[in-house]
Design an enzyme around this catalytic site. Structure first.
Site, PDB file in Angstrom:
ATOM      1  N   HIS A 199       0.800  -1.234   0.000  1.00  0.00           N
ATOM      2  CA  HIS A 199       0.000   0.000   0.000  1.00  0.00           C
ATOM      3  C   HIS A 199       0.828   1.278   0.000  1.00  0.00           C
ATOM      4  O   HIS A 199       0.327   2.327  -0.364  1.00  0.00           O
ATOM      5  CB  HIS A 199      -1.042   0.002   1.127  1.00  0.00           C
ATOM      6  CG  HIS A 199      -0.519   0.329   2.491  1.00  0.00           C
ATOM      7  ND1 HIS A 199      -0.107  -0.623   3.373  1.00  0.00           N
ATOM      8  CD2 HIS A 199      -0.347   1.516   3.122  1.00  0.00           C
ATOM      9  CE1 HIS A 199       0.290  -0.043   4.498  1.00  0.00           C
ATOM     10  NE2 HIS A 199       0.164   1.261   4.370  1.00  0.00           N
TER      11      HIS A 199
ATOM     12  N   GLU B   1       3.753   5.457  -3.372  1.00  0.00           N
ATOM     13  CA  GLU B   1       3.992   6.771  -2.796  1.00  0.00           C
ATOM     14  C   GLU B   1       5.414   6.931  -2.233  1.00  0.00           C
ATOM     15  O   GLU B   1       6.020   7.971  -2.373  1.00  0.00           O
ATOM     16  CB  GLU B   1       2.967   7.046  -1.693  1.00  0.00           C
ATOM     17  CG  GLU B   1       2.821   8.530  -1.432  1.00  0.00           C
ATOM     18  CD  GLU B   1       1.581   8.856  -0.619  1.00  0.00           C
ATOM     19  OE1 GLU B   1       0.927   7.924  -0.133  1.00  0.00           O
ATOM     20  OE2 GLU B   1       1.292  10.053  -0.478  1.00  0.00           O
ATOM     21  N   ASP B   2       5.920   5.890  -1.618  1.00  0.00           N
ATOM     22  CA  ASP B   2       7.155   6.057  -0.843  1.00  0.00           C
ATOM     23  C   ASP B   2       8.406   5.419  -1.442  1.00  0.00           C
ATOM     24  O   ASP B   2       9.486   5.544  -0.871  1.00  0.00           O
ATOM     25  CB  ASP B   2       6.974   5.474   0.572  1.00  0.00           C
ATOM     26  CG  ASP B   2       5.904   6.211   1.359  1.00  0.00           C
ATOM     27  OD1 ASP B   2       5.542   7.322   0.941  1.00  0.00           O
ATOM     28  OD2 ASP B   2       5.431   5.663   2.364  1.00  0.00           O
TER      29      ASP B   2
HETATM   30 MN    MN Z   1       0.732   2.653   5.956  1.00  0.00          MN
END
Ligand code: MN
Length: 514
Positions: free
Chosen positions: A70, A74-75
């Site tokens: 998840h 984004e990361d």
């Molecule tokens: Mn998280």
């Protein structure tokens, strides 16, 4: 921690399920290598915890894989294309849904909360996205002690204002109770101490008492030939006790469901039969019998409730239900989805074009209008996607009188409409929807032409920004106006809405007049 820690929690996983989870785990491990949580633990621990929670809820391998992944888009360096290629578009869809939701932020006004809950539901599009987000938030709350103090309160309040109502509406009783009790001490520290002290004084030895009464009940149920039953007990959650105490002027003596015993039996007939046995065994309190089997609660909860006094002077709420009702009261909507996920597990990967509207650059066919329309049609005809049920509309409806608007809203939520729109807020929490790429000038004209015509300065999330700044989902936009300010031709080069364009043009024409 290994992928095995998650897989053991599955109920009869197939080889394909195992392989998918192992692969997602391996990618998460690699992508997040070196990342640490505030606690100093490897980031992977967080992802494993989320995966385990999802597996415990009975979610399928794809949802669990998405839970593990998840944060990768984004990361980390992992791209949407890579996730799509390795895990298929369903997993990508879920991961991107969770990523999108992370832009939804709580800023603390009640009016804003309503909009925010709606936005939250709408943005997720697929209930599994919400379930992953809830599992994510639960682990973040379990580790909140390690987060810098100045962030704790915001996160805890956001949990109570947004996540708890969502979990409640989804019928996910277990996660709701946990979230509430984890957030409670941060948001209401004094009340938390007060409730804890009251509960300790009143029910400090309750587990011993409950255990004794449980044996009495087990014996009696066995005597009448009910052999296949389970009993358990619980002490009321602190946060829900807090709310009840507020209603009862802090008199814990008249809180009758402080201690509860659960009886889980095979059939509905057994439920009613057990109720009769219990009323013969222990004296029921008048007016406390509730038949939520015949009349389920709005979120689907079913059980028989009664309150009794035992000869030992213990006041006890008894909840009688079937195994299925029990599972649903703990996991709510997740218990329906896990079944569906298994059914579709063997199906081939669906047509990639479904994502045309979500990731235009990837899947848009060679700019043929007709083909694009077909894609959008197909994208809406996605039969196993777990659409937001109509009743969840109620979530943002607490103070909304206009029900039809909410119904329409949910209708919209079921299409890909939202992937082309953003939702931004006025400082008092009203929601304004705009096309992707819209600027504060578009926002100002959407509010009122007078506001647009006299923009002097703009703040987004309390920071001064340029007029051509691209707004993002969840932004709070504040327009400062001056009578003397006027539109310029330059605005026409960056506005996205035809409304703003029209208004600017007519304002410019008016400026030309003598
Ligand atoms: Mn998280």
């Amino acid at each position: 921690m290994t992928a095995h820690d998650i897989i053991v929690l599955f109920d009869k996983p197939s080889d394909a399920d195992k392989a998918l989870v192992e692969k997602a785990f391996a990618l998460a491990e690699k992508a997040h290598a070196g990342h640490k949580r505030y606690s100093g633990e490897p980031y992977l621990n967080h992802l494993t915890a989320v995966g385990m929670k999802l597996a415990e809820m009975g979610m399928g391998a794809r949802t669990v894989a998405a839970g593990l992944l998840h944060d990768v888009i984004e990361d980390t360096d992992i791209t949407a294309e890579m996730v799509q290629e390795e895990f298929g578009e369903e997993v990508l869809f879920l991961v991107e849904g969770v990523t999108k939701l992370s832009s939804v932020r709580y800023y603390g006004s009640d009016r804003h909360n309503e909009s925010l809950r709606k936005l939250f539901i709408a943005t997720s599009q697929d209930i599994r996205v919400l379930i992953i987000k809830l599992a994510d938030r639960l682990h973040n709350m379990q580790t909140l002690a390690h987060v810098p103090a100045e962030k704790q309160l915001r996160i805890a309040r956001e949990t109570l204002e947004i996540y708890v109502p969502v979990a409640h509406r989804l019928g996910m009783g277990r996660i709701r109770k946990e979230l509430e009790d984890l957030a409670f001490p941060y948001v209401y520290p004094e009340e938390y101490d007060r409730v804890t002290a009251l509960l300790q004084a009143k029910a400090g030895k309750s587990n011993e008492l409950l255990e004794r009464e449980r044996k009495v009940l087990q014996k009696r149920l066995a005597e009448i030939g009910l052999l296949d039953f389970k009993t358990s007990y619980r002490v009321k959650g602190l946060y829900s006790l807090f709310h009840k105490l507020k209603r009862k002027e802090w008199d814990i003596g008249i809180v009758y469901d402080l201690l509860a015993m659960r009886v889980v039996v095979p059939t509905v007939e057994d439920c009613y039969r057990s109720l009769g046995i219990i009323h013969k065994l222990w004296r029921p309190l008048p007016g406390r019998v509730k038949d939520y089997i015949a009349f389920p609660k709005p979120n689907g909860y079913q059980s028989l409730h009664t309150t009794v006094t035992t000869p030992n002077g213990v006041i006890l709420e008894i909840q009688i239900r079937t195994e299925r009702m029990h599972h649903e009261s703990e996991f709510g909507v997740a218990s329906h989805i896990s079944y569906k996920e298994q059914v579709i597990a063997g199906k081939p990967v669906e047509n990639p074009s479904r994502f045309a509207t979500l990731i235009p650059s990837l899947f848009r066919p060679f700019n043929k209008e007709k083909a694009a329309t077909d894609d959008i049609k197909k994208s809406r005809d996605f039969s196993h996607r777990d659409k937001i049920p109509r009743w969840i509309a109620q979530i943002g409806q607490t103070h909304t009188k206009d029900k039809s608007t909410t119904a329409e809203f949910v209708e919209d939520a079921q299409t890909d409409f939202f992937s082309n729109r953003i939702f931004v807020f006025t400082p008092v929490g009203d929601v304004v929807d705009l096309p992707v790429g819209a600027t504060p000038v578009d926002f100002a004209y959407a509010i009122h032409s007078e506001v647009g015509d006299h923009i002097f300065g703009v703040k987004v999330n309390k920071k001064l920004v340029q007029l051509d700044t691209e707004l993002k989902n969840g932004d709070i936009v504040e327009i400062d106006t001056r009578k003397s300010s006027q539109p310029t031709a330059k605005w026409l080069t960056f506005v996205k809405t035809s409304l703003a364009r029209r208004r600017i043009k007519s304002a410019l024409e008016a400026q030309q007049l003598p």
